[in-house]
Design a protein around this motif. Structure first.
Motif, short mmCIF file in Angstrom:
data_model
loop_
_atom_site.label_atom_id
_atom_site.label_comp_id
_atom_site.label_asym_id
_atom_site.label_seq_id
_atom_site.Cartn_x
_atom_site.Cartn_y
_atom_site.Cartn_z
N LEU A 83 -1.26 -5.41 6.52
CA LEU A 83 -0.79 -4.93 5.22
C LEU A 83 0.57 -4.24 5.33
O LEU A 83 0.90 -3.65 6.37
CB LEU A 83 -1.80 -3.94 4.62
N THR A 84 1.35 -4.33 4.26
CA THR A 84 2.62 -3.62 4.18
C THR A 84 2.34 -2.24 3.61
O THR A 84 1.86 -2.11 2.48
CB THR A 84 3.61 -4.37 3.26
N VAL A 85 2.62 -1.20 4.41
CA VAL A 85 2.30 0.17 4.01
C VAL A 85 3.55 1.03 4.04
O VAL A 85 4.31 1.00 5.02
CB VAL A 85 1.24 0.79 4.96
N PHE A 86 3.76 1.80 2.99
CA PHE A 86 4.88 2.75 2.94
C PHE A 86 4.30 4.15 2.79
O PHE A 86 3.57 4.44 1.84
CB PHE A 86 5.81 2.45 1.77
N LYS A 87 4.65 5.04 3.74
CA LYS A 87 4.21 6.43 3.67
C LYS A 87 5.36 7.31 3.18
O LYS A 87 6.47 7.24 3.70
CB LYS A 87 3.72 6.93 5.02
N PHE A 88 5.06 8.15 2.20
CA PHE A 88 6.08 9.01 1.59
C PHE A 88 6.20 10.34 2.33
O PHE A 88 5.25 10.83 2.95
CB PHE A 88 5.74 9.27 0.12
N ASP A 89 7.38 10.95 2.23
CA ASP A 89 7.63 12.24 2.84
C ASP A 89 6.93 13.35 2.07
O ASP A 89 6.58 13.20 0.90
CB ASP A 89 9.13 12.53 2.89
N TYR A 90 6.80 14.48 2.73
CA TYR A 90 6.24 15.69 2.15
C TYR A 90 7.18 16.22 1.07
O TYR A 90 8.39 16.30 1.28
CB TYR A 90 6.07 16.73 3.26
N ALA A 91 6.65 16.55 -0.09
CA ALA A 91 7.46 17.08 -1.19
C ALA A 91 7.45 18.60 -1.17
O ALA A 91 6.37 19.21 -1.15
CB ALA A 91 6.95 16.57 -2.54
N THR A 92 8.62 19.21 -1.16
CA THR A 92 8.72 20.67 -1.17
C THR A 92 9.31 21.22 -2.46
O THR A 92 9.43 22.43 -2.62
CB THR A 92 9.58 21.16 0.01
N SER A 93 9.70 20.34 -3.38
CA SER A 93 10.31 20.78 -4.63
C SER A 93 10.18 19.69 -5.68
O SER A 93 9.83 18.55 -5.38
CB SER A 93 11.80 21.08 -4.41
N VAL A 94 10.47 20.06 -6.92
CA VAL A 94 10.45 19.07 -8.00
C VAL A 94 11.57 18.05 -7.79
O VAL A 94 11.42 16.88 -8.15
CB VAL A 94 10.59 19.79 -9.37
N VAL A 129 0.86 -1.18 0.00
CA VAL A 129 0.00 0.00 0.00
C VAL A 129 0.89 1.23 0.00
O VAL A 129 1.77 1.37 0.85
CB VAL A 129 -0.93 0.03 1.23
N LEU A 130 0.68 2.13 -0.95
CA LEU A 130 1.47 3.35 -1.09
C LEU A 130 0.66 4.53 -0.55
O LEU A 130 -0.41 4.84 -1.06
CB LEU A 130 1.85 3.59 -2.55
N ALA A 131 1.19 5.16 0.49
CA ALA A 131 0.48 6.25 1.17
C ALA A 131 1.23 7.57 1.02
O ALA A 131 2.26 7.76 1.68
CB ALA A 131 0.31 5.91 2.65
N PRO A 132 0.76 8.49 0.18
CA PRO A 132 1.37 9.82 0.11
C PRO A 132 1.21 10.56 1.44
O PRO A 132 0.47 10.13 2.33
CB PRO A 132 0.58 10.50 -1.01
N ASN A 133 1.91 11.69 1.58
CA ASN A 133 1.99 12.38 2.88
C ASN A 133 0.67 12.91 3.38
O ASN A 133 0.54 13.21 4.57
CB ASN A 133 3.02 13.51 2.81
N VAL A 134 -0.35 13.03 2.52
CA VAL A 134 -1.66 13.55 2.96
C VAL A 134 -2.42 12.52 3.80
O VAL A 134 -3.41 12.87 4.45
CB VAL A 134 -2.53 13.97 1.76
N ILE A 135 -1.98 11.27 3.80
CA ILE A 135 -2.67 10.23 4.55
C ILE A 135 -2.24 10.29 6.03
O ILE A 135 -1.05 10.25 6.33
CB ILE A 135 -2.36 8.84 3.97
#
Length: 362
Positions: A144-155, A125-131
């Motif tokens: 479940l195996t869940v990976f949460k991504f960091d907040y993106a501040t740039s391209v 399960v792929l969880a962007p930072n808004v989750i």
């Protein structure tokens, strides 16, 4: 069949297969060797630390992936992982074929229906930072195996996130190709706007909200050759900008984020240089509000608007011919419709250049 035509056909077939020929130019201007593809293959198990500080291990290439927000879904589509995705959120339905996946959303913009996600029997399960972290924890407690991504501040953060998602899902080559393509297009924009006077730009998210310091949307404005007036007004993150500040900053451009990003039709906004000169630009929500590969199209659209002559000179191509050649691969603002990741206009130009050289050979 002549030797010239055979060589020409070989270039076309290599590009159609999504494999760069020996000596092909990559996105950063380097020359790729025939063995480059083997260097980008993924290996499992893979372990990475996510935004919750948890070490997440993916034992083998996941066959069933759930994306909890549109940015993750868009990235999977772009890096070649579309067929692995079995669940998406309601705001990802703009992606081709996404409506045939399980809708894992509940009520509310970032709410996830845990039961729906569990029912997909996802390998990852792929969880962007808004989750919210509590949602991530509930899914983990359900096994479940869940990976949460960091907040993106740039391209730059989007490059890193794309490559990381490639490693986690077994799409390393597609991710590297996508990032290479992104860097190529951004490099073109950088060259175009270098030395140009940056116009003063206000991002409108609707309702008086804007993007300030520390946001990838603000970074997009800067990459496109503009000055973010919200950042100059010391607004950090995403927040409201007062009408007094709008009058003081007097933006020359207003960029609206999607259909709901319309600027307030008040005296303060109507009196800005942007509105009085008709310099109001609307960028598709999926290309600017999601930290994902298609943000490149938002950068290029802004650069074309802010610096039309410089952008055209830097590209040095017939825009009409290029648009006709890529019609089947584009959506609003030039968004990809899910073709081979990372293969658009830059690769088409490489193909033409390579073909021309081969055709000159005796």
């Amino acid at each position: 069949m002549s030797q010239k035509f055979t060589s020409l056909l070989a270039v076309v077939l290599l590009l159609a297969a999504g494999v760069a020929p020996v000596g092909a130019v990559t996105g950063d201007g380097a020359v790729a060797s025939a063995g480059a593809a083997t260097q980008t293959s993924c290996s499992f198990p893979v372990t990475e630390t996510d935004a919750t500080g948890t070490e997440v291990t993916v034992e083998q290439k996941p066959e069933r992936v759930v994306t909890l927000a549109p940015s993750a879904a868009q990235t999977m589509w772009e890096i070649g992982g579309k067929s692995q995705v079995v669940g998406v959120s309601q705001y990802a339905t703009y992606l081709e074929g996404a409506d045939s996946r399980t809708n894992i959303s509940g009520a509310g913009r970032s709410y996830v229906n845990v039961e729906k996600v569990v029912s997909t029997e996802a390998d990852l399960v792929l969880a962007p930072n808004v989750i919210p972290n509590e949602t991530v924890q509930k899914l983990r407690e359900a096994g479940l195996t869940v990976f949460k991504f960091d907040y993106a501040t740039s391209v730059e953060d989007i490059y890193s996130k794309t490559e990381l998602m490639g490693r986690l899902t077994g799409n390393c080559e597609g991710a590297n190709e996508t990032v290479s393509w992104m860097k190529d297009r951004i490099s073109t924009v950088r060259d175009a706007v270098k030395g140009e006077d940056p116009p003063r730009v206000l991002i409108s998210q609707g309702g008086g909200w804007t993007a300030g310091n520390g946001t990838f949307v603000g970074n997009v404005v800067e990459l496109a050759g503009g000055t973010n007036v919200a950042a100059e007004a010391n607004i950090s993150g995403y927040g409201k900008i007062s009408e007094e500040v709008v009058v003081q900053q007097n933006p020359e451009w207003i960029v609206q984020l999607g259909a709901f990003g319309a600027y307030p039709k008040t005296e303060a906004y109507n009196g800005t240089a942007a509105v009085e000169s008709g310099q109001v630009l609307t960028v598709s929500n999926e290309n600017i509000s999601q930290p994902a590969p298609r943000v490149v199209y938002a950068v290029t659209k802004m650069a074309k608007a802010f610096h039309p002559e410089a952008y055209a000179a830097a590209n040095g191509t017939d825009e009409g011919a290029m648009q006709e050649a890529t019609t089947t691969q584009t959506t609003t603002d030039g968004g990809s419709s899910g073709g081979v990741p990372g293969f658009g206009v830059p690769v088409a130009l490489v193909a033409l250049a390579g073909a021309a050289l081969l055709a000159r050979r005796p």
